[in-house]
Design a protein around this motif. Structure first.
Motif, PDB file in Angstrom:
ATOM      1  N   UNK A 149       0.840  -1.189   0.000  1.00 51.12           N
ATOM      2  CA  UNK A 149       0.000   0.000   0.000  1.00 51.12           C
ATOM      3  C   UNK A 149       0.881   1.247   0.000  1.00 51.12           C
ATOM      4  N   UNK A 150       0.364   2.296  -0.639  1.00 47.13           N
ATOM      5  CA  UNK A 150       1.046   3.582  -0.684  1.00 47.13           C
ATOM      6  C   UNK A 150       0.062   4.640  -0.215  1.00 47.13           C
ATOM      7  N   UNK A 151       0.460   5.444   0.756  1.00 48.54           N
ATOM      8  CA  UNK A 151      -0.379   6.542   1.223  1.00 48.54           C
ATOM      9  C   UNK A 151      -0.358   7.625   0.157  1.00 48.54           C
ATOM     10  N   UNK A 152      -1.538   7.984  -0.377  1.00 48.63           N
ATOM     11  CA  UNK A 152      -1.569   8.972  -1.453  1.00 48.63           C
ATOM     12  C   UNK A 152      -2.196  10.291  -1.045  1.00 48.63           C
ATOM     13  N   UNK A 153      -2.949  10.312   0.063  1.00 50.00           N
ATOM     14  CA  UNK A 153      -3.525  11.570   0.540  1.00 50.00           C
ATOM     15  C   UNK A 153      -3.605  11.537   2.051  1.00 50.00           C
ATOM     16  N   UNK A 154      -2.958  12.523   2.668  1.00 55.95           N
ATOM     17  CA  UNK A 154      -2.939  12.620   4.116  1.00 55.95           C
ATOM     18  C   UNK A 154      -4.026  13.558   4.616  1.00 55.95           C
TER      19      UNK A 154
ATOM     20  N   UNK B 172       4.947   6.518   0.985  1.00 59.49           N
ATOM     21  CA  UNK B 172       4.098   7.690   1.150  1.00 59.49           C
ATOM     22  C   UNK B 172       4.288   8.514  -0.117  1.00 59.49           C
ATOM     23  N   UNK B 173       3.195   8.789  -0.801  1.00 59.34           N
ATOM     24  CA  UNK B 173       3.252   9.530  -2.052  1.00 59.34           C
ATOM     25  C   UNK B 173       3.894  10.898  -1.895  1.00 59.34           C
ATOM     26  N   UNK B 174       4.543  11.343  -2.943  1.00 56.04           N
ATOM     27  CA  UNK B 174       5.293  12.598  -2.926  1.00 56.04           C
ATOM     28  C   UNK B 174       4.453  13.799  -2.521  1.00 56.04           C
TER      29      UNK B 174
ATOM     30  N   UNK C  89       5.656   3.979   9.382  1.00 49.46           N
ATOM     31  CA  UNK C  89       5.732   2.537   9.614  1.00 49.46           C
ATOM     32  C   UNK C  89       7.130   2.024   9.322  1.00 49.46           C
ATOM     33  N   UNK C  90       7.535   0.947   9.964  1.00 44.85           N
ATOM     34  CA  UNK C  90       8.886   0.422   9.800  1.00 44.85           C
ATOM     35  C   UNK C  90       9.153  -0.133   8.404  1.00 44.85           C
ATOM     36  N   UNK C  91       8.119  -0.539   7.685  1.00 50.86           N
ATOM     37  CA  UNK C  91       8.298  -1.096   6.348  1.00 50.86           C
ATOM     38  C   UNK C  91       8.431  -0.023   5.266  1.00 50.86           C
ATOM     39  N   UNK C  92       8.373   1.235   5.657  1.00 50.56           N
ATOM     40  CA  UNK C  92       8.415   2.329   4.681  1.00 50.56           C
ATOM     41  C   UNK C  92       9.713   2.278   3.884  1.00 50.56           C
ATOM     42  N   UNK C  93       9.577   2.253   2.563  1.00 50.96           N
ATOM     43  CA  UNK C  93      10.738   2.205   1.675  1.00 50.96           C
ATOM     44  C   UNK C  93      10.957   3.516   0.948  1.00 50.96           C
ATOM     45  N   UNK C  94       9.873   4.285   0.782  1.00 54.28           N
ATOM     46  CA  UNK C  94      10.015   5.592   0.138  1.00 54.28           C
ATOM     47  C   UNK C  94       8.956   6.526   0.689  1.00 54.28           C
ATOM     48  N   UNK C  95       9.320   7.781   0.745  1.00 54.35           N
ATOM     49  CA  UNK C  95       8.376   8.739   1.292  1.00 54.35           C
ATOM     50  C   UNK C  95       8.579  10.111   0.725  1.00 54.35           C
TER      51      UNK C  95
END
Length: 68
Positions: free
Chosen positions: A19-24, A44-46, A60-66
């Motif tokens: 999953x990618x967070x696209x809107x906060x 987390x989306x740009x 989250x610990x699994x975050x690879x890009x943010x």
């Protein structure tokens, strides 16, 4: 196929068990979960927090890009 899911005011795009967070949301305390509907949150989306000016929190610990 990508699926969009909204949980607690945060919008995620889910594909292939990730999953990618696209809107906060513009709130002082943002909690990004490690998993959304069984999919690991890895990005987390740009522009996810582009209109937010008062956020802080722990990714989250699994975050690879943010894009914070």
């Amino acid at each position: 196929m990508r699926e969009k899911i909204e949980i607690d005011g945060l919008t995620y795009e889910v594909k292939d068990n990730t999953a990618r967070l696209i809107k906060g949301k513009n709130t002082p305390d943002v909690i990004v979960p490690a998993n959304v509907s069984g999919a690991e949150v890895t990005a987390i989306g740009e522009k996810a927090f582009i209109d937010c000016n008062k956020i802080h929190g722990q990714p989250p610990t699994a975050l690879r890009s943010g894009g914070l």
